[in-house]
Design a protein around this motif. Structure first.
Motif, short mmCIF file in Angstrom:
data_model
loop_
_atom_site.label_atom_id
_atom_site.label_comp_id
_atom_site.label_asym_id
_atom_site.label_seq_id
_atom_site.Cartn_x
_atom_site.Cartn_y
_atom_site.Cartn_z
N SER A 1 0.82 -1.25 0.06
CA SER A 1 -0.17 0.09 0.03
C SER A 1 0.81 1.20 0.11
CB SER A 1 -0.84 0.02 1.31
OG SER A 1 -1.57 1.30 1.48
N LYS A 2 0.44 2.29 -0.66
CA LYS A 2 1.03 3.47 -0.73
C LYS A 2 0.89 4.39 0.44
CE LYS A 2 -2.65 5.55 -3.69
NZ LYS A 2 -2.69 5.73 -4.94
N ILE B 1 -0.92 -5.66 1.13
CA ILE B 1 -2.24 -5.68 0.75
C ILE B 1 -2.66 -7.21 0.19
CG2 ILE B 1 -4.10 -5.15 -0.92
CD1 ILE B 1 -2.34 -2.46 -1.43
N GLU C 1 7.27 0.84 -8.50
CA GLU C 1 5.73 1.64 -8.47
C GLU C 1 5.07 1.14 -9.52
OE1 GLU C 1 4.12 6.03 -8.32
OE2 GLU C 1 6.30 5.95 -8.59
N ILE D 1 -6.06 -2.73 -5.32
CA ILE D 1 -4.62 -2.37 -5.59
C ILE D 1 -4.82 -1.11 -6.44
CG2 ILE D 1 -2.61 -3.27 -7.23
CD1 ILE D 1 -3.33 -4.94 -4.49
N ASP E 1 0.66 2.27 -5.74
CA ASP E 1 1.10 1.01 -4.82
C ASP E 1 2.29 0.47 -5.23
OD1 ASP E 1 -1.07 1.36 -3.08
OD2 ASP E 1 -2.45 -0.22 -3.96
#
Length: 188
Positions: free
Chosen positions: A68-69, A75, A136, A174, A178
């Protein structure tokens, strides 16, 4: 009397001819019935053989996690098949007829650049996830249409491409931005 014996002999001869004819007819009908009873099995067998699908099995070569960003939490983690080089990249997930949401394929590209994928000979809908060299996620194409030869572009530069079952990104949240991390579990 001779006349009567002659008539009796003719009747017996006619009866024998009729009996022979009836026996031949019954044998012919019997053979035809046996053929008709067996014939659908032959048709079914050759139909089954012609409908036999060539399916390439999933081979686990690693694991990949989506991060997760927001908070760097994991996740989802999936089993991974890895495509490296021109031949494996060209083959991709072609001739696969099923895939679970616990599996995916990672393509490791030679160069970080704009990428284009397609769904030729790919029978299942996929989410195609483009990832840059910093791991990324830069682009997600959800639910790509099976068997389509339309280009699915990354738009931005990507070094990695992850393919998962269609609807995966939506189901597990997603998003672009992320991250991914992966680890090979077999020697290649």
């Amino acid at each position: 009397m001779k006349q009567a014996n002659k008539k009796n002999r003719k009747r017996k001869s006619a009866k024998r001819k009729t009996s022979s004819f009836q026996i031949i007819a019954l044998i012919t009908i019997g053979i035809a019935l046996i053929f008709l009873a067996v014939q659908p099995n032959f048709s079914k067998q050759s139909s089954d053989e012609s409908n036999h699908k060539i399916e390439i099995p999933f081979t686990k070569e690693g694991e990949l996690s989506f991060i997760s960003k927001q908070d760097n939490s994991t996740i989802r983690t999936i089993d991974l098949e890895i495509a490296e080089g021109l031949a494996e990249t060209a083959q991709g997930l072609m001739y696969r007829y099923s895939m679970s949401d616990q599996q995916g394929m990672l393509f490791i590209m030679d160069n970080e650049e704009a990428q284009n994928f397609w769904m030729k000979e790919t029978y299942i809908s996929l989410d195609i996830i483009y990832v840059n060299s910093n791991f990324e996620i830069v682009r997600i194409h959800e639910r790509a249409v099976p068997l389509s030869e339309q280009n699915i572009p990354s738009v931005r530069k990507a070094k990695y491409v992850v393919e998962v079952i269609g609807g995966f990104c939506d189901k597990f949240g997603i998003e672009e931005g992320d991250m991914i991390k992966y680890e090979k579990t077999t020697n290649q």
